[in-house]
Design an enzyme around this catalytic site. Structure first.
Site, PDB file in Angstrom:
ATOM      1  N   TYR A  45      12.039   0.206  -4.363  1.00  0.00           N
ATOM      2  CA  TYR A  45      11.554   1.569  -4.540  1.00  0.00           C
ATOM      3  C   TYR A  45      12.649   2.402  -5.187  1.00  0.00           C
ATOM      4  CZ  TYR A  45       7.341   0.998  -1.672  1.00  0.00           C
ATOM      5  OH  TYR A  45       6.114   0.609  -1.186  1.00  0.00           O
ATOM      6  N   ARG A  62      11.174   7.206   2.528  1.00  0.00           N
ATOM      7  CA  ARG A  62      11.180   8.672   2.544  1.00  0.00           C
ATOM      8  C   ARG A  62      12.015   9.218   3.705  1.00  0.00           C
ATOM      9  NH1 ARG A  62       4.996  10.058   2.492  1.00  0.00           N
ATOM     10  NH2 ARG A  62       5.822  12.168   2.858  1.00  0.00           N
ATOM     11  N   ASP A  88       1.381   5.486   0.042  1.00  0.00           N
ATOM     12  CA  ASP A  88       0.748   6.634   0.688  1.00  0.00           C
ATOM     13  C   ASP A  88       0.264   7.652  -0.339  1.00  0.00           C
ATOM     14  OD1 ASP A  88       1.178   5.674   3.254  1.00  0.00           O
ATOM     15  OD2 ASP A  88       3.163   6.603   3.397  1.00  0.00           O
ATOM     16  N   ARG A 115       0.844  -1.192   0.000  1.00  0.00           N
ATOM     17  CA  ARG A 115       0.000   0.000   0.000  1.00  0.00           C
ATOM     18  C   ARG A 115       0.884   1.250   0.000  1.00  0.00           C
ATOM     19  NH1 ARG A 115      -3.590  -1.488   5.161  1.00  0.00           N
ATOM     20  NH2 ARG A 115      -1.472  -2.010   5.845  1.00  0.00           N
TER      21      ARG A 115
END
Length: 284
Positions: free
Chosen positions: A127, A214, A69, A67
């Site tokens: 990522y 992040r 954001d 999932r």
């Protein structure tokens, strides 16, 4: 190199067949991946399920690999669903894409065994975080890259990032709202490299904590701009204190780039991406 034009089968598969799909989306206009029916917001899951439901003429519920954001993008999100109606893979792809907004696309649909699960069968996730490192904020690609006006030394960031390798406690890079039962994660590879004005952070792990990428990128940019010296990321890891690390980097530049599965499932290859990186560089 991954096939840019995979064939879409026109063979009709019976109802009950488990289907896996690769989903690409620009997350800028969405409040994340996960459906939030109790709120008046757009999510990628709701957009996709509505389109697939139209193709099936029956409710479809999808399960995803990870999932994302609000504002985070998907280059290769993987989902699965159990088809409530007999349809061909080609019909799932073309029908869903015709019904969705242009910022969400289905790239392929293939039948998979009933024990395949988009989340629990995954062995690793990758990522990529894209930073536009320029004096002036780019006019193009709004919401798709993070802007950093101060010069970044990608080689320094790369060396600093190597402290992240291996199975470690990532409490220093874990969001306060993270629901994971453990802060332990295994980072299999991480690299930082420059492509023109873009600085790319590429990180692969078995799984990620909430905001982990992040938070890591925020600290790497702090070192890359010279505001902190070498060894700071290793110190943060050892200290396990989120409040000492840098601010969380914006969601704009973050892409779920690849999800890995056992070869026995025979899923199509994922092309290097996102597309704005071109062919890029070989990934570890």
């Amino acid at each position: 190199m991954a096939d840019s034009f995979p064939r879409l089968s026109a063979e009709i598969l019976p109802a009950g067949t488990r289907i896996a799909c690769r989903i690409e989306y620009n997350g800028a206009a969405y409040s994340g991946w996960q459906a939030q029916p109790h709120l008046d917001v757009r999510t990628v899951q709701q957009e996709l399920e509505k389109a697939l439901t139209g193709v099936a003429d029956a409710p479809v519920r999808v399960h995803c690999a990870g999932r994302t954001d609000a504002g985070v993008h998907g280059h290769a999100q993987i989902v699965h669903f159990d088809a409530p109606a007999a349809r061909a893979p080609k019909s799932w792809v073309l029908g869903a894409n015709a019904a969705m907004a242009r910022d969400v696309r289905v790239h392929w649909a293939v039948p998979v065994p009933s024990d395949f699960h988009a989340r629990f069968s995954a062995t690793a996730r990758r990522y990529r975080y894209l930073i536009a490192n320029a004096l002036v904020r780019p006019a193009l690609l709004p919401g798709q890259v993070t802007w950093q006006r101060y010069p970044l030394d990608a080689s320094v960031m790369h060396r600093e990032a190597q402290a992240l390798l291996g199975e470690q406690d990532f409490s220093a890079f874990r969001a306060a709202a993270c629901q994971s039962t453990t802060p332990m994660r295994n980072v299999e590879s991480v690299s930082v490299y420059r492509q023109g004005q873009l600085v790319v952070v590429d990180i692969k792990a078995n799984a990620f904590l909430h905001h982990m990428v992040r938070n890591i990128v925020g600290s790497l940019m702090t070192v890359g701009s010279g505001r902190r010296g070498p060894g700071w990321v290793a110190q943060l890891l050892q200290g396990r204190d989120r409040t000492v690390a840098a601010e969380t980097a914006p969601p704009d530049g973050l892409y779920l780039a690849e999800v890995e599965y056992p070869q026995s499932f025979a899923l199509p290859d994922t092309p290097y991406g996102p597309l704005i990186l071109g062919e890029g560089v070989p990934t570890p």
